[in-house]
Design a protein around this motif. Structure first.
Motif, mmCIF file in Angstrom:
data_model
loop_
_atom_site.group_PDB
_atom_site.id
_atom_site.type_symbol
_atom_site.label_atom_id
_atom_site.label_comp_id
_atom_site.label_asym_id
_atom_site.label_seq_id
_atom_site.Cartn_x
_atom_site.Cartn_y
_atom_site.Cartn_z
ATOM 1 N N UNK A 1 28.528 7.527 -0.350
ATOM 2 C CA UNK A 1 29.402 8.643 -0.731
ATOM 3 C C UNK A 1 28.813 9.422 -1.897
ATOM 4 N N UNK A 2 28.176 8.725 -2.844
ATOM 5 C CA UNK A 2 27.566 9.410 -3.984
ATOM 6 C C UNK A 2 26.436 10.313 -3.516
ATOM 7 N N UNK A 3 25.578 9.799 -2.654
ATOM 8 C CA UNK A 3 24.476 10.615 -2.146
ATOM 9 C C UNK A 3 25.007 11.769 -1.291
ATOM 10 N N UNK A 4 26.041 11.506 -0.499
ATOM 11 C CA UNK A 4 26.618 12.579 0.322
ATOM 12 C C UNK A 4 27.116 13.712 -0.568
ATOM 13 N N UNK B 1 23.156 14.996 0.497
ATOM 14 C CA UNK B 1 22.244 14.111 1.239
ATOM 15 C C UNK B 1 22.989 13.573 2.457
ATOM 16 N N UNK B 2 22.689 14.147 3.648
ATOM 17 C CA UNK B 2 23.470 13.837 4.845
ATOM 18 C C UNK B 2 22.736 12.949 5.842
ATOM 19 N N UNK B 3 21.655 12.315 5.391
ATOM 20 C CA UNK B 3 20.920 11.379 6.255
ATOM 21 C C UNK B 3 20.810 10.052 5.531
ATOM 22 N N UNK B 4 21.308 8.999 6.177
ATOM 23 C CA UNK B 4 21.258 7.651 5.620
ATOM 24 C C UNK B 4 20.189 6.850 6.355
ATOM 25 N N UNK B 5 19.118 6.527 5.648
ATOM 26 C CA UNK B 5 18.038 5.745 6.247
ATOM 27 C C UNK B 5 18.268 4.255 6.007
ATOM 28 N N UNK B 6 18.345 3.511 7.086
ATOM 29 C CA UNK B 6 18.391 2.049 7.024
ATOM 30 C C UNK B 6 19.514 1.507 6.135
ATOM 31 N N UNK C 1 29.064 6.233 6.841
ATOM 32 C CA UNK C 1 28.187 7.353 7.176
ATOM 33 C C UNK C 1 28.597 7.988 8.497
ATOM 34 N N UNK C 2 28.854 7.160 9.491
ATOM 35 C CA UNK C 2 29.227 7.676 10.806
ATOM 36 C C UNK C 2 30.546 8.434 10.753
ATOM 37 N N UNK D 1 27.376 0.486 19.027
ATOM 38 C CA UNK D 1 28.622 0.699 18.275
ATOM 39 C C UNK D 1 28.747 2.126 17.747
ATOM 40 N N UNK D 2 27.781 2.973 18.090
ATOM 41 C CA UNK D 2 27.821 4.352 17.602
ATOM 42 C C UNK D 2 27.465 4.481 16.144
ATOM 43 N N UNK D 3 26.711 3.521 15.609
ATOM 44 C CA UNK D 3 26.363 3.505 14.191
ATOM 45 C C UNK D 3 24.876 3.747 13.957
ATOM 46 N N UNK D 4 24.239 4.391 14.903
ATOM 47 C CA UNK D 4 22.839 4.787 14.751
ATOM 48 C C UNK D 4 22.631 6.056 15.557
ATOM 49 N N UNK D 5 22.122 7.094 14.909
ATOM 50 C CA UNK D 5 21.900 8.357 15.608
ATOM 51 C C UNK D 5 20.428 8.733 15.704
#
Length: 385
Positions: free
Chosen positions: A237-240, A244-249, A259-260, A291-295
């Protein structure tokens, strides 16, 4: 003259369809789909899949070409050219070299970070893949901030990711193997390395403000921002909040779920899917896809992984192939602000690959077209005039 691809099972917007796809080598774009006109060379692709070229937005396998063994360095232009050939042969037509600029000296130090950027800029016209610089900024590399801001303002980098691999006191005590690896990579005595880590820990309070300044500059110049190894929903949430709208790993399901739910892109490693597990013992990427948790699936450290992972997901029934393929083409392109590629449609950049996949677990790249040019071909007899 146009180039026409016929007979292939092409991945179009509505799914797979056998339809001729026309390419303009002059403009480097897809000029038409479905037309029967034939005024140039033809690639007969019966029995093959025609897929959008792979967009690899996070990969550092090129480091092995630069330093194939500890202390063994290869000339940068040779290493980048070899990495380009490997990437293209595995269907990657757009590649972001993840270059870590760390507080460490050695392979991930300032000299290499600058040299790789200059090398990519100089070699780009000669490389087959559209090659870009993904700056993996170590957040404790505070002395580099001014130069990073200059690079961002000049749009010399294609993306900025925030990383924090500074060893904690706990890891110094419990992970001597990891510390030894970092010391070897840095090329300095162990006592000097530990002293450097201690000095940086003393500057911890400066880090959030530095991150904020870089994020603001990137936002004003439309440079994509990523955060690496998000450890909690609060951190994501802090990075968002910084744009920052991309969460790597993300390291756990709670963080990925946050994130999702917010519509952030979530990047996991294709080698994780290919191998069936994480080499770090973290989340299982195939389960996360289900689970829809990786794009997005990235090559991470192994260029063949994206191709294999997409077909593996389809073979396992985790996702339809058209859905799985978007994880390595359309969604990473969008996350990196590249709306001109990632799909097969008229007017889009002609980045295309032909794949033979009679055995779904072993897909094989037959041909690669990048910006309308054939840059890789294993079955030349498929070209007819």
């Amino acid at each position: 003259m146009e180039m026409r691809i016929t007979g292939a099972n092409a991945l179009l917007d509505d799914g797979f369809e056998v339809a001729p796809v026309h390419v303009s080598p002059t403009d480097g774009v897809i000029s038409a789909i479905g037309s029967d006109r034939a005024n140039g060379r033809t690639i007969e692709a019966d029995g093959l899949y025609l897929l959008p070229g792979i967009v690899d937005m996070h990969g550092d396998a090129f480091e092995r070409q630069m330093m194939p063994r500890p202390g063994v360095n290869v000339a940068l232009d040779v290493a980048l050219a070899d990495s380009d050939r490997q990437a293209v042969a595995n269907g990657i037509t757009t590649i972001f070299h993840g270059v870590t600029w760390s507080w460490e000296p050695g392979l991930r130090g300032s000299e290499n970070a600058r040299a790789i950027l200059a090398g990519i800029e100089a070699l780009q016209p000669k490389l087959a893949a559209d090659t870009r610089y993904h700056l993996r900024h170590e957040t404790f590399n505070l002395d580099a901030e001014t130069e990073v801001l200059d690079w961002v303002a000049a749009r010399r980098v294609g993306a900025v990711a925030f990383n924090d691999h500074l060893p904690s006191s706990d890891s110094l005590a419990k992970r001597p193997d990891k510390i030894n690896q970092m010391v070897e990579r840095a090329g300095i005595p162990r006592e000097d390395f530990l002293a450097l880590v201690k000095r940086l820990h003393a500057r911890r309070e400066e880090v959030p403000v530095s991150i904020s300044r870089i994020a603001a500059e990137a936002g004003s110049h439309r440079v994509p921002l990523l955060s690496h190894d998000d450890a909690s929903p609060e951190q994501r949430q802090w990075f968002r909040g910084l744009g920052c709208r991309v969460s790597e790993f993300p390291v756990n399901i709670e963080t990925a779920t946050d994130a999702a739910n917010a519509g952030d892109a979530i990047v996991l490693g294709a080698p994780n899917v290919m191998r069936g597990k994480s080499h770090m013992g973290w989340v299982n990427a195939a389960e996360m896809v289900g689970r829809g948790l990786c794009s997005i699936l990235a090559s991470d450290y192994y260029y063949p992984a994206q191709l294999i992972a997409a077909f593996r997901l389809a073979e396992q029934g985790t996702a339809l192939l058209e859905t799985a393929w978007r994880l390595v083409s359309q969604t990473p392109a969008r996350a990196m602000g590249l709306d001109d590629r990632g799909t097969i449609a008229a007017g889009k950049r002609a980045d295309l690959i032909l794949v033979e996949a009679e055995a779904k677990s072993r897909p094989r790249v037959v041909a690669v077209i990048a910006a309308g040019r054939i840059v890789h071909l294993t079955e030349p007899d498929r070209i007819v005039h």
